[in-house]
Scaffold this motif. Sequence first.
Motif, PDB file in Angstrom:
ATOM      1  N   SER A 162       0.822  -1.212   0.000  1.00 58.01           N
ATOM      2  CA  SER A 162       0.000   0.000   0.000  1.00 58.01           C
ATOM      3  C   SER A 162       0.858   1.264   0.000  1.00 58.01           C
ATOM      4  O   SER A 162       0.311   2.373   0.135  1.00 58.01           O
ATOM      5  CB  SER A 162      -0.919   0.006   1.225  1.00 58.01           C
ATOM      6  OG  SER A 162      -1.812  -1.077   1.194  1.00 58.01           O
ATOM      7  N   GLY A 163       2.162   1.104  -0.131  1.00 57.26           N
ATOM      8  CA  GLY A 163       3.057   2.254  -0.116  1.00 57.26           C
ATOM      9  C   GLY A 163       4.052   2.208  -1.258  1.00 57.26           C
ATOM     10  O   GLY A 163       3.743   1.753  -2.370  1.00 57.26           O
ATOM     11  N   PHE A 164       5.255   2.670  -0.974  1.00 57.86           N
ATOM     12  CA  PHE A 164       6.293   2.770  -1.986  1.00 57.86           C
ATOM     13  C   PHE A 164       7.643   2.400  -1.384  1.00 57.86           C
ATOM     14  O   PHE A 164       7.861   2.545  -0.170  1.00 57.86           O
ATOM     15  CB  PHE A 164       6.396   4.206  -2.530  1.00 57.86           C
ATOM     16  CG  PHE A 164       5.137   4.720  -3.154  1.00 57.86           C
ATOM     17  CD1 PHE A 164       4.897   4.542  -4.505  1.00 57.86           C
ATOM     18  CD2 PHE A 164       4.193   5.391  -2.388  1.00 57.86           C
ATOM     19  CE1 PHE A 164       3.740   5.031  -5.089  1.00 57.86           C
ATOM     20  CE2 PHE A 164       3.029   5.881  -2.957  1.00 57.86           C
ATOM     21  CZ  PHE A 164       2.796   5.694  -4.313  1.00 57.86           C
ATOM     22  N   ASP A 165       8.549   1.926  -2.238  1.00 57.37           N
ATOM     23  CA  ASP A 165       9.947   1.916  -1.852  1.00 57.37           C
ATOM     24  C   ASP A 165      10.404   3.359  -1.695  1.00 57.37           C
ATOM     25  O   ASP A 165       9.876   4.268  -2.350  1.00 57.37           O
ATOM     26  CB  ASP A 165      10.803   1.232  -2.920  1.00 57.37           C
ATOM     27  CG  ASP A 165      10.696  -0.278  -2.885  1.00 57.37           C
ATOM     28  OD1 ASP A 165      10.669  -0.832  -1.776  1.00 57.37           O
ATOM     29  OD2 ASP A 165      10.634  -0.890  -3.965  1.00 57.37           O
ATOM     30  N   VAL A 166      11.401   3.585  -0.849  1.00 58.80           N
ATOM     31  CA  VAL A 166      11.986   4.916  -0.724  1.00 58.80           C
ATOM     32  C   VAL A 166      13.101   5.049  -1.745  1.00 58.80           C
ATOM     33  O   VAL A 166      14.089   4.309  -1.710  1.00 58.80           O
ATOM     34  CB  VAL A 166      12.528   5.152   0.701  1.00 58.80           C
ATOM     35  CG1 VAL A 166      13.301   6.470   0.757  1.00 58.80           C
ATOM     36  CG2 VAL A 166      11.389   5.169   1.709  1.00 58.80           C
TER      37      VAL A 166
END
Length: 473
Positions: A162-166
């Motif tokens: 539900s997010g992203f890699d940094v």
Amino acid sequence: MKPVILAGGSGSRLWPKSRAALPKQFLALTSDHTMLQETVSRLNGTDCENPIFICNEAHRFLVAEQLRVDNISHDGILLEPVGRNTAPAIALAALHATKNGEDPVLLVLAADHLIKNQPAFHQAIAKAEVLAESGCLVTFGIVPDQPHTGYGYIKAGEAKGSGFDVAEFVEKPDLQTAESYVSSGKYFWNSGMFMFKASRYIEELEKFNPEILSVCRKAIETEASDLDFIRVDAEIFALCPDDSIDYAVMERTNNAAMIPLNADWSDVGSWSSLWETSDKDSQGNVVVGDAILEGVNNSYVNAEQRLIAVIGLDDVVVVETKDAIMVAHKDQVQDIKKVVNRLKQEKRPEFEFHREVFRPWGSYDAIDKGQRFQVKRIKVKPGEKLSVQMHHHRAEHWVVVAGTAKVTLGEQTVLLTENESTYIPIGEIHSLENPGKIPLELIEVQSGTYLGEDDIVRFSDRYGRTKKEDGKQ
């Protein structure tokens, strides 16, 4: 999931309300509750265990009292003997949380942030927990609503759950760069909030900054409980490198992930940001306390003790306390730090203390002072007692104005009620206690050649304090 609440920091940019002895996380700036209490209350409705708190040793009684007032259960208040930034503080919490073979997911929060949209915050926590359980070190990226130059930014990489890699962490930008960040839609403000399994943080810290972990391990080996507090070895911890979690781990790990957070967040880092997040009147003004405004627009006025009148000014900040008044243009509030540095260099008490100083037993307010006298209003909570002490250079007169005082003078103990008084000569061993069920209030008049708070010899103290850290007990 176990919250770790970081309650350190000085909050100098919110002087004169926030001071070294009473920083902003312990103030009620955005509601009737302090920012520390608000941080805990917004976790209601989440699947969280009792939190761990981390604070400076000098603030331990503030934390304990604010938790007591709100009936907040916890798993300990970890005391930092000296400030060493966030990476060591979180290391202590992770080591403490895993000492019995457990490995909880840690939700790391600052005690001085404002988050208005709690449902959105709870949703972001639930999303982050999935990634944290899979081994990611998760940070929360704030969806920017303006090209802010006061925050660091996080660039989102490939989608991950539900997010992203940094993709990268970037420092605070200039305005033009911030505008390009916001318009790209790929950059988020760095909130300073994190989530990861305790073991994963320890593993990554050992990989990238083993010295911090080694020192923290040695410091916490002999952790000792004292009332609600958990103490680590002060001499060992003082050897720990000073580093933030961003520099020590998050910018170096290959397992960093980010969950976007759009929840009306602010770090309340200045008076102008407090103005931005507060409800305003039709002229764009925020007024707290007793103030009269004429021809004033887009301003923040906070009156603590007296009436403030502001006339014909726009975009100003006016903050009044019992012993100081600060007036600044809203665009110049960052220079408050320069004033605070001058107060510190000149060793003025306004750098560290308010006129009213809080202690574990209550408080005292220095209401008047002359060359050889000082007058204080002392409040003692029910059942509490000041230390058994004596003074070399001053005598004291006490007049009870409310409640009952149990006074020990040498070998004698007497009970005093309203309108009764006593005298403590120079060199007399004495103590003050409130044996009643209501607060004790008395007026103390000190007289002598030296009235400093360090003129004290302490014989016993129920709070385990030392001479150098406290004055009036």
